[in-house]
Scaffold this motif. Structure first.
Motif, PDB file in Angstrom:
ATOM      1  N   ALA A 108       0.855  -1.186   0.000  1.00 28.17           N
ATOM      2  CA  ALA A 108       0.000   0.000   0.000  1.00 28.17           C
ATOM      3  C   ALA A 108       0.888   1.233   0.000  1.00 28.17           C
ATOM      4  N   ASP A 109       0.399   2.305  -0.587  1.00 30.92           N
ATOM      5  CA  ASP A 109       1.183   3.539  -0.657  1.00 30.92           C
ATOM      6  C   ASP A 109       1.590   4.028   0.730  1.00 30.92           C
ATOM      7  N   SER A 110       0.749   3.777   1.710  1.00 31.12           N
ATOM      8  CA  SER A 110       1.000   4.287   3.062  1.00 31.12           C
ATOM      9  C   SER A 110       2.223   3.649   3.718  1.00 31.12           C
ATOM     10  N   VAL A 111       2.654   2.487   3.222  1.00 27.87           N
ATOM     11  CA  VAL A 111       3.780   1.797   3.855  1.00 27.87           C
ATOM     12  C   VAL A 111       4.940   1.572   2.893  1.00 27.87           C
ATOM     13  N   LYS A 112       4.757   1.937   1.640  1.00 32.20           N
ATOM     14  CA  LYS A 112       5.801   1.691   0.631  1.00 32.20           C
ATOM     15  C   LYS A 112       7.107   2.372   1.044  1.00 32.20           C
ATOM     16  N   GLY A 113       8.188   1.630   0.980  1.00 29.00           N
ATOM     17  CA  GLY A 113       9.485   2.167   1.369  1.00 29.00           C
ATOM     18  C   GLY A 113       9.801   1.992   2.838  1.00 29.00           C
ATOM     19  N   ARG A 114       8.787   1.631   3.640  1.00 26.85           N
ATOM     20  CA  ARG A 114       8.999   1.433   5.077  1.00 26.85           C
ATOM     21  C   ARG A 114       8.784  -0.024   5.487  1.00 26.85           C
ATOM     22  N   PHE A 115       7.868  -0.722   4.825  1.00 31.46           N
ATOM     23  CA  PHE A 115       7.566  -2.114   5.162  1.00 31.46           C
ATOM     24  C   PHE A 115       8.141  -3.021   4.077  1.00 31.46           C
ATOM     25  N   THR A 116       8.647  -4.165   4.488  1.00 35.33           N
ATOM     26  CA  THR A 116       9.106  -5.185   3.550  1.00 35.33           C
ATOM     27  C   THR A 116       8.503  -6.519   3.958  1.00 35.33           C
ATOM     28  N   ILE A 117       7.820  -7.162   3.018  1.00 32.16           N
ATOM     29  CA  ILE A 117       7.207  -8.462   3.309  1.00 32.16           C
ATOM     30  C   ILE A 117       8.143  -9.562   2.820  1.00 32.16           C
ATOM     31  N   SER A 118       8.251 -10.617   3.607  1.00 32.12           N
ATOM     32  CA  SER A 118       9.064 -11.760   3.206  1.00 32.12           C
ATOM     33  C   SER A 118       8.442 -13.019   3.779  1.00 32.12           C
ATOM     34  N   ASN A 119       8.868 -14.154   3.254  1.00 29.51           N
ATOM     35  CA  ASN A 119       8.333 -15.417   3.749  1.00 29.51           C
ATOM     36  C   ASN A 119       9.420 -16.468   3.813  1.00 29.51           C
ATOM     37  N   ASP A 120       9.203 -17.440   4.660  1.00 25.45           N
ATOM     38  CA  ASP A 120      10.088 -18.596   4.779  1.00 25.45           C
ATOM     39  C   ASP A 120       9.238 -19.811   4.424  1.00 25.45           C
ATOM     40  N   ASP A 121       9.415 -20.305   3.202  1.00 23.56           N
ATOM     41  CA  ASP A 121       8.585 -21.416   2.729  1.00 23.56           C
ATOM     42  C   ASP A 121       8.754 -22.657   3.592  1.00 23.56           C
TER      43      ASP A 121
END
Length: 125
Positions: free
Chosen positions: A61-74
């Motif tokens: 979302a624009d509100s978090v772009k550049g501040r939040f990073t999503i990642s996963n561990d399969d």
């Protein structure tokens, strides 16, 4: 049965960082959308970060772009957002959700997601 459990929410000062976790169990499919949503008091739930497991795409979302990073561990069936430069307006209950249909990829619509966790509270103050 699919179950999602969020953890890691806490009180943090403005400008601080936090990593939430979402553990998924009962997963029997290889491709699905997995999102983070949040809901602040008196506001509608909004999607903030999304990924497509098995595809690698990420959305913010624009509100978090550049501040939040999503990642996963399969291997562990875990989903994380790394949240930096937190603002008071980031205060909310944070939920992870899974959507099985292709329409859920990059979607912010609640209706596209079949499975939800109970949430973890993040307070920025």
């Amino acid at each position: 049965d699919v179950q999602l459990v969020e953890s890691g929410g806490e009180l943090v000062q403005p400008g601080g960082s936090l990593r939430l976790s979402c553990g998924a169990s009962g997963i029997t499919f290889s491709r699905y959308a997995m999102n983070w949503f949040r809901q602040a008091p008196g506001k509608e739930r909004e999607g903030v970060a999304a990924t497509y497991i098995g595809g690698g795409s990420t959305y913010y979302a624009d509100s978090v772009k550049g501040r939040f990073t999503i990642s996963n561990d399969d291997a562990k069936n875990m989903l994380y957002p790394d949240m930096n430069n937190l603002l008071p307006e980031d205060t909310a209950m944070y939920y992870c959700a899974i959507g099985l249909n292709l329409e859920a990829m990059g979607s912010w619509a609640d209706a596209d997601f079949e499975y939800w966790g109970l949430g973890t509270q993040v307070t920025v103050s």
